[in-house]
Write a protein that holds these residues in place. Structure first.
Motif, PDB file in Angstrom:
ATOM      1  N   LEU A  96       0.827  -1.211   0.000  1.00 48.41           N
ATOM      2  CA  LEU A  96       0.000   0.000   0.000  1.00 48.41           C
ATOM      3  C   LEU A  96       0.861   1.261   0.000  1.00 48.41           C
ATOM      4  O   LEU A  96       0.500   2.254  -0.629  1.00 48.41           O
ATOM      5  CB  LEU A  96      -0.963  -0.014   1.188  1.00 48.41           C
ATOM      6  N   GLU A  97       2.004   1.222   0.666  1.00 44.77           N
ATOM      7  CA  GLU A  97       2.917   2.364   0.625  1.00 44.77           C
ATOM      8  C   GLU A  97       3.459   2.554  -0.792  1.00 44.77           C
ATOM      9  O   GLU A  97       3.489   3.669  -1.302  1.00 44.77           O
ATOM     10  CB  GLU A  97       4.069   2.169   1.611  1.00 44.77           C
ATOM     11  N   GLU A  98       3.864   1.456  -1.443  1.00 44.84           N
ATOM     12  CA  GLU A  98       4.346   1.524  -2.828  1.00 44.84           C
ATOM     13  C   GLU A  98       3.269   2.068  -3.760  1.00 44.84           C
ATOM     14  O   GLU A  98       3.573   2.738  -4.742  1.00 44.84           O
ATOM     15  CB  GLU A  98       4.787   0.138  -3.307  1.00 44.84           C
ATOM     16  N   ALA A  99       2.014   1.779  -3.452  1.00 44.18           N
ATOM     17  CA  ALA A  99       0.894   2.235  -4.288  1.00 44.18           C
ATOM     18  C   ALA A  99       0.518   3.692  -4.013  1.00 44.18           C
ATOM     19  O   ALA A  99      -0.361   4.238  -4.670  1.00 44.18           O
ATOM     20  CB  ALA A  99      -0.326   1.335  -4.072  1.00 44.18           C
ATOM     21  N   ILE A 126      -3.651   8.023 -12.776  1.00 45.38           N
ATOM     22  CA  ILE A 126      -2.527   8.080 -13.703  1.00 45.38           C
ATOM     23  C   ILE A 126      -3.058   7.672 -15.065  1.00 45.38           C
ATOM     24  O   ILE A 126      -3.670   6.611 -15.211  1.00 45.38           O
ATOM     25  CB  ILE A 126      -1.388   7.124 -13.270  1.00 45.38           C
ATOM     26  N   ASN A 127      -2.850   8.531 -16.058  1.00 43.74           N
ATOM     27  CA  ASN A 127      -3.309   8.265 -17.416  1.00 43.74           C
ATOM     28  C   ASN A 127      -2.195   8.538 -18.412  1.00 43.74           C
ATOM     29  O   ASN A 127      -1.280   9.311 -18.129  1.00 43.74           O
ATOM     30  CB  ASN A 127      -4.493   9.181 -17.794  1.00 43.74           C
ATOM     31  N   ILE A 128      -2.307   7.940 -19.563  1.00 44.07           N
ATOM     32  CA  ILE A 128      -1.429   8.284 -20.675  1.00 44.07           C
ATOM     33  C   ILE A 128      -2.294   9.004 -21.702  1.00 44.07           C
ATOM     34  O   ILE A 128      -3.276   8.460 -22.188  1.00 44.07           O
ATOM     35  CB  ILE A 128      -0.776   7.037 -21.295  1.00 44.07           C
ATOM     36  N   ILE A 133       2.508  10.985 -19.711  1.00 46.49           N
ATOM     37  CA  ILE A 133       1.932  10.396 -18.504  1.00 46.49           C
ATOM     38  C   ILE A 133       1.404  11.546 -17.654  1.00 46.49           C
ATOM     39  O   ILE A 133       2.132  12.493 -17.353  1.00 46.49           O
ATOM     40  CB  ILE A 133       2.971   9.584 -17.721  1.00 46.49           C
ATOM     41  N   VAL A 134       0.128  11.477 -17.312  1.00 49.78           N
ATOM     42  CA  VAL A 134      -0.531  12.535 -16.561  1.00 49.78           C
ATOM     43  C   VAL A 134      -0.905  11.992 -15.178  1.00 49.78           C
ATOM     44  O   VAL A 134      -1.587  10.980 -15.069  1.00 49.78           O
ATOM     45  CB  VAL A 134      -1.797  13.027 -17.294  1.00 49.78           C
ATOM     46  N   PHE A 135      -0.410  12.669 -14.126  1.00 55.78           N
ATOM     47  CA  PHE A 135      -0.716  12.314 -12.745  1.00 55.78           C
ATOM     48  C   PHE A 135      -1.686  13.335 -12.186  1.00 55.78           C
ATOM     49  O   PHE A 135      -1.436  14.532 -12.279  1.00 55.78           O
ATOM     50  CB  PHE A 135       0.550  12.351 -11.868  1.00 55.78           C
ATOM     51  N   LEU A 136      -2.777  12.887 -11.599  1.00 54.32           N
ATOM     52  CA  LEU A 136      -3.670  13.763 -10.859  1.00 54.32           C
ATOM     53  C   LEU A 136      -3.316  13.581  -9.393  1.00 54.32           C
ATOM     54  O   LEU A 136      -3.361  12.476  -8.858  1.00 54.32           O
ATOM     55  CB  LEU A 136      -5.125  13.410 -11.107  1.00 54.32           C
TER      56      LEU A 136
END
Length: 163
Positions: A96-99, A126-128, A133-136
């Motif tokens: 869960l920390e890695e996620a 996370i989307n492409i 790569i787009v992070f919200l």
């Protein structure tokens, strides 16, 4: 806060529990029960299933069986480790920390203190898109100003401290 929320409450200061509960509910197909949330918080606080059982005055084997049938299964689905085996209860908090469900630690900027137990950084999607790569990101940082800091040039002082 319900009665069961009082147990292992320190998990809320290090983990984004609301997002985690929501995402695990999606993996499960329905909301987590109060007992599932309680056992999960115990794991996130670093307690073994036996320690969780002891703190809750429950049977150790019963808590372990419950975790295997519920929380472990949901977390494996959430972090895409469906084929993986939970070899140790610590795997759950590590995965869960890695996620990205664990809040980031504190940082200090000149005259501004960030409070680690209240700061939350969560990547919500996370989307492409168009070869990018787009992070919200959901970022919540409560602040406390030092009382001796003049506030007229606060913005300039903060940005100088970041450079």
């Amino acid at each position: 806060m319900t009665a069961t929320d009082e147990h292992f409450g320190e998990a809320a200061s290090e983990w984004d529990l609301e997002t985690l509960y929501t995402d695990l509910a999606s993996a499960k197909g329905k909301r987590l029960t109060p007992v599932e949330k309680l056992h999960l918080r115990g794991l996130l606080c670093g307690h073994s299933p036996a320690e969780i059982a002891e703190k809750l005055s429950k049977n150790g084997k019963g808590v372990e069986t419950d975790l295997c049938a519920t929380v472990y299964k949901y977390v494996k689905g959430l972090v895409d480790k469906s084929n993986g085996k939970v070899e140790n209860w610590r795997n759950i908090s590590e995965w869960l920390e890695e996620a990205g469900y664990k809040s980031l630690s504190s940082a200090k900027v000149q005259g501004l203190e960030l409070l680690p137990e209240k700061s939350i950084v969560n990547i919500t999607n996370i989307n492409i898109e168009k070869n990018q790569i787009v992070f919200l990101i959901n970022l919540r940082i409560p602040t406390q100003l030092s009382s001796d800091l003049p506030t007229e040039n606060l913005g300039e002082d903060i940005f100088k401290g970041l450079q």
